[in-house]
Motif scaffolding. Structure first.
Motif, PDB file in Angstrom:
ATOM      1  N   ALA A 293      -6.494  -7.113 -14.263  1.00 29.26           N
ATOM      2  CA  ALA A 293      -7.432  -7.269 -13.290  1.00 29.26           C
ATOM      3  C   ALA A 293      -6.705  -8.117 -11.986  1.00 29.26           C
ATOM      4  O   ALA A 293      -6.609  -7.426 -10.807  1.00 29.26           O
ATOM      5  N   LEU A 294      -6.616  -9.232 -12.336  1.00 24.79           N
ATOM      6  CA  LEU A 294      -5.756 -10.227 -11.297  1.00 24.79           C
ATOM      7  C   LEU A 294      -4.576  -9.430 -10.563  1.00 24.79           C
ATOM      8  O   LEU A 294      -4.061  -9.426  -9.352  1.00 24.79           O
ATOM      9  N   TYR A 295      -3.615  -8.923 -11.461  1.00 23.04           N
ATOM     10  CA  TYR A 295      -2.428  -8.177 -11.276  1.00 23.04           C
ATOM     11  C   TYR A 295      -2.734  -7.025 -10.346  1.00 23.04           C
ATOM     12  O   TYR A 295      -1.815  -6.844  -9.083  1.00 23.04           O
ATOM     13  N   VAL A 296      -3.576  -6.135 -10.560  1.00 21.83           N
ATOM     14  CA  VAL A 296      -3.820  -5.064  -9.779  1.00 21.83           C
ATOM     15  C   VAL A 296      -4.451  -5.438  -8.260  1.00 21.83           C
ATOM     16  O   VAL A 296      -3.931  -4.841  -7.368  1.00 21.83           O
ATOM     17  N   PHE A 297      -5.457  -6.223  -8.518  1.00 24.90           N
ATOM     18  CA  PHE A 297      -5.943  -6.910  -7.318  1.00 24.90           C
ATOM     19  C   PHE A 297      -5.192  -7.320  -6.254  1.00 24.90           C
ATOM     20  O   PHE A 297      -4.969  -7.210  -4.986  1.00 24.90           O
ATOM     21  N   GLY A 298      -4.050  -8.058  -6.758  1.00 25.69           N
ATOM     22  CA  GLY A 298      -3.224  -8.914  -5.947  1.00 25.69           C
ATOM     23  C   GLY A 298      -1.764  -8.265  -5.731  1.00 25.69           C
ATOM     24  O   GLY A 298      -1.054  -8.763  -4.665  1.00 25.69           O
ATOM     25  N   SER A 299      -1.739  -6.954  -6.074  1.00 27.35           N
ATOM     26  CA  SER A 299      -0.310  -6.460  -5.685  1.00 27.35           C
ATOM     27  C   SER A 299      -0.518  -5.432  -4.156  1.00 27.35           C
ATOM     28  O   SER A 299      -0.913  -4.401  -4.519  1.00 27.35           O
ATOM     29  N   ARG A 300      -0.173  -5.976  -3.371  1.00 28.25           N
ATOM     30  CA  ARG A 300      -0.092  -5.231  -2.202  1.00 28.25           C
ATOM     31  C   ARG A 300       0.692  -3.967  -2.211  1.00 28.25           C
ATOM     32  O   ARG A 300       0.391  -2.853  -1.752  1.00 28.25           O
ATOM     33  N   SER A 301       1.859  -4.024  -2.506  1.00 26.64           N
ATOM     34  CA  SER A 301       2.670  -2.883  -2.683  1.00 26.64           C
ATOM     35  C   SER A 301       2.288  -1.743  -3.268  1.00 26.64           C
ATOM     36  O   SER A 301       2.200  -0.665  -3.003  1.00 26.64           O
ATOM     37  N   ASN A 302       1.793  -2.055  -4.598  1.00 28.47           N
ATOM     38  CA  ASN A 302       1.111  -1.176  -5.397  1.00 28.47           C
ATOM     39  C   ASN A 302      -0.254  -0.457  -4.668  1.00 28.47           C
ATOM     40  O   ASN A 302      -0.251   0.863  -4.960  1.00 28.47           O
ATOM     41  N   ARG A 303      -0.892  -1.262  -4.151  1.00 26.79           N
ATOM     42  CA  ARG A 303      -2.255  -0.901  -3.524  1.00 26.79           C
ATOM     43  C   ARG A 303      -2.031   0.107  -2.284  1.00 26.79           C
ATOM     44  O   ARG A 303      -2.541   1.198  -2.343  1.00 26.79           O
ATOM     45  N   ALA A 304      -0.996  -0.414  -1.682  1.00 29.44           N
ATOM     46  CA  ALA A 304      -0.569   0.540  -0.454  1.00 29.44           C
ATOM     47  C   ALA A 304       0.058   1.799  -0.866  1.00 29.44           C
ATOM     48  O   ALA A 304      -0.210   2.772  -0.235  1.00 29.44           O
ATOM     49  N   ALA A 305       0.820   1.676  -2.013  1.00 30.90           N
ATOM     50  CA  ALA A 305       1.382   3.019  -2.382  1.00 30.90           C
ATOM     51  C   ALA A 305       0.501   4.131  -2.802  1.00 30.90           C
ATOM     52  O   ALA A 305       0.663   5.355  -2.626  1.00 30.90           O
TER      53      ALA A 305
END
Length: 348
Positions: A293-305
């Motif tokens: 959960a922390l990883y997915v929340f904190g990953s800007r590049s993945n969330r932007a993609a």
């Protein structure tokens, strides 16, 4: 007795877990989703069928190990681009135990005799000036390790990893290593630790990548887990740059703690979060789930993609100031030393 700062950290991490459940879990990743490593549209010819892993197929286990091991020092989106564009022949040379056996047998290089010799003596490196790969031992001899280094197009010795893995596993195999760990006379979580330690002996794998690999197959709350419950990876935590940033914020650290301290801290906080209370069907505790959960929340590049709405407009109720889309955050892309297992739609 927990200190006020620890209570505050538990509340903030719980908020991030709630965000993950509402915005990602079983939507882009999770046990009801197709794992990213099984999706050819994401990883090209590297894709591994879940059914083959469930059948405990050796070739599938080896392919998954190599696939995940490439996620080092670069953003996931960049590594996936490399994997999607790699030709079938190159992928086979990297991920097929049968093909590697043939290539090793044909090689005149004495460094390929056994794992220890190979890890120590093979010095393949990228020659960027000539846009090639070479070595000091037999610089003019064509070599599948050099070809692998060029195909991967990354760090100079990354091409050694598949051959090192094959040589370390020769005569046994990953399925046998999993079975050996499953038969150990200890708790399932301890068995998972034993397997991580054993896998860490492979060149360029190490503890982080070994943890990433074992947890991919032993944490049913994140994905179909063919080796659970014999092995339980719920306490296997990987701290990448995104997770470390959140931990440093929550610990209020002036200096970044070492890796082991961050792992221990995250496990201690995660154990105070009742996941079953947050969503029916989840186990009561799973540090690996909380880390995801922390990883997915904190990953800007993945969330932007994946066009996360927060990348377009700031949300009204952000669970943590560590959100990468906070106005006061820099616009720099994510960098990380290793990336944990993402579940499905590739959280990174």
């Amino acid at each position: 007795m927990p200190r006020p700062a620890e209570d505050s950290a538990v509340r903030e991490v719980s908020g991030i877990v709630r965000w993950y459940l509402a915005n990602a879990y079983n939507q882009i990743e999770g046990p009801t989703c197709r794992p990213f490593f099984s999706d050819p549209s994401r990883v090209g010819e590297f894709a591994v069928r879940v059914e083959d892993l469930q059948a405990r197929d050796e070739a599938a286990h080896f392919r998954l190990l190599v696939l995940l091991a490439l996620y080092q020092s670069r953003r996931d989106v960049d590594v996936m681009t490399i994997q999607r564009t790699m030709a079938v022949r190159s992928v086979t040379a990297l991920t097929s135990p049968h093909r590697l056996r043939t290539l090793i047998a044909r090689s005149p290089c004495s460094a390929l005799h056994e794992a220890g010799t190979f890890d120590e003596r093979c010095d393949v490196y990228r020659d960027f000036a000539r846009d090639t790969a070479t070595c000091r031992h037999r610089p003019r001899t064509p070599c599948h390790v050099k070809a692998a280094t060029l195909a991967i197009g990354r760090m100079g010795d990354m091409g050694k990893l598949p051959t090192s893995a094959f040589l370390h596993l020769r005569g046994a195999g990953l399925v046998k290593w999993f079975a050996d760990a499953s038969a150990a006379n200890c708790l399932p979580t301890e068995r998972a630790d034993l397997l991580v330690a054993r896998l860490s002996s492979i060149f360029r794998i190490g503890r982080k990548l070994a943890t990433m690999y074992v947890s991919a197959l032993t944490v049913p709350e994140l994905a179909k887990a063919p080796w659970h419950p014999d092995l339980d990876g719920s306490r296997l935590v990987v701290v990448d740059a995104n997770v470390a940033r959140v931990i440093s914020h929550l610990r209020r650290d002036r200096a970044r703690p070492n890796y082991e301290a961050m792992v221990s801290w995250l496990i201690s906080v995660a154990e105070r979060i009742d996941l079953a209370h947050l969503q029916t069907g989840l186990p009561r505790n799973s540090p690996r789930f909380v880390q995801q959960a922390l990883y997915v929340f904190g990953s800007r590049s993945n969330r932007a993609a994946r066009e996360d709405t927060c990348s377009i407009t700031r949300c009204a109720a952000c669970p943590s100031p560590t959100c990468p889309f906070q106005i006061n955050k820099p616009e720099k892309p994510d960098t990380k030393s290793v990336l944990p297992f993402r579940g499905a739609a590739k959280a990174e």
